[in-house]
Design a protein around this motif. Structure first.
Motif: not given
Length: 396
Positions: A367-378
């Protein structure tokens, strides 16, 4: 902007003005923060997440709890008297105000996300980023750097960043290749895939490369489940690649020696670059502090204080009970959802990126990684609301 803007900005400025100062990064972070707050303001009527959208609800909650942990650690955490206040504030600025706020903006605007529009914009940004990175390497005479060491483009564009840029560029180009009906654009998509893979290989980041290969294997296996013959072909090819992995890596070493040799060291010698020691330390601290966690930090250094495992980081910060819920809602459920959506070609970007960054988080961050957050939320947005945007909210 949350996934590619920072890298795109640094790649362009690196060519136009050379080495940039930290003030440029701070200015960009401030601009993205304002943009995130603006998105949240025009989507304020959707701030409350509907019942049944458990992935998004829990994601919103876990970001809030992790933020509280970071503020708590400043006051009475195990490093409160050891780590300088400036270091704590820098962590909070980069994590809460840059990364988390952008993620909250994505969650708030969840009903209005159009995956095809996102893919088109992301494609242009990623292609510009890769092209300017390559121009920068060429002007500095570093184009063959990958033959002797891991490629590094300077501030904000280290080896791990280059690997993620390459992987995202390849995946978004594949999405458009599968879904865009404009035939004259197909060569540009193919070129972007080639450039993205080349940059990934040159970066020497073995974790991202392995993650991309596994992601595509998973995707084509489950995307073809309604076509048994194609599924058998995909599984057979995957097994053949696994059986011949060592000869393939030796062949890869002839062209990308750093990547090939590092991958061989991982397979033949179980070389993890010392990360196993950090994970063992994290596990012990988690067992010693099972209910409420220990800290968002594993050590006192300014960088490298992570556990190098996205799941262990949550267990370490918030304890075992929250950690178990995190594994279910942010790992197990998204993987099940991604597999369910894979036969639909218009979900390619959402499903592959979520699987890729879930795999990457096993040796990096979550969750401290923008790519991870973007991917799961998308992925959650596509699953709950479909791939087409709803009517956008008005500015006022």
């Amino acid at each position: 902007m949350s996934i590619m803007g920072y890298w795109c900005m640094h790649s362009i400025l690196g060519v136009l003005v050379g080495e940039t100062s930290s003030m440029v990064s701070i200015a960009y972070d401030g601009m993205q923060l304002m943009l995130s707050l603006y998105v949240m303001s025009i989507c304020r009527k959707d701030f409350m997440i509907e019942k049944g959208r458990t992935m998004l609800s829990f994601y919103f909650l876990i970001l809030f709890l992790y933020s509280l942990r970071m503020f708590f650690d400043i006051l009475i955490g195990p490093f409160s008297t050891i780590v300088p206040m400036g270091m704590f504030l820098n962590d909070i600025l980069l994590t809460v105000f840059h990364c988390f706020t952008a993620t909250w903006a994505i969650i708030t605007s969840r009903k209005y996300l159009d995956i095809n529009m996102i893919a088109s914009i992301l494609f242009l940004m990623s292609l510009v980023t890769v092209v300017f990175i390559l121009i920068g390497f060429d002007t500095q005479g570093l184009m063959n750097q990958y033959e002797e060491e891991r490629m590094d483009a300077g501030r904000g564009l280290g080896t791990l960043a280059l690997a993620k840029i390459g992987a995202v560029t390849a995946l978004v180009a594949m999405h458009l290749f599968l879904n865009d009906k404009k035939r004259f654009l197909k060569p540009f998509f193919i070129l972007s895939i080639i450039l993205g893979v080349w940059l990934l290989l040159g970066s020497g980041s073995r974790g991202t490369l392995a993650g991309l290969i596994l992601t595509l294997a998973v995707y084509w296996t489950f995307a073809s489940r309604h076509n048994k013959f194609l599924q058998i072909v995909v599984i057979t090819v995957t097994l053949l690649l696994l059986i011949n992995i060592v000869p393939l890596l030796i062949w890869l070493s002839d062209y990308f020696p750093v990547m090939g040799q590092r991958m061989l060291a991982t397979i033949l010698e179980n070389d993890q670059s010392g990360r196993e020691l950090l994970r063992n330390q994290a596990v012990q601290l988690i067992l010693d502090n099972p209910l409420f966690g220990y800290s968002y930090r594993l050590g006192v250094t300014e960088t490298g204080y992570s556990t190098h495992n996205g799941i262990l980081s949550i267990f370490l910060a918030l304890g075992i009970p929250i950690g178990l819920l995190f594994v279910f809602f942010i790992y197990v459920k998204p993987i099940v959802v991604a597999i369910k959506l894979m036969p639909k070609r218009d979900t390619f970007l959402a499903t592959t990126m979520s699987v890729l960054f879930i795999i990457n988080s096993m040796s990096g961050s979550s969750i401290t990684e923008s790519c991870f957050n973007f991917s799961i939320c998308l992925l959650a947005s596509v699953y709950y609301y479909g791939t087409k945007q709803n009517e956008r909210p008005s500015v006022v």
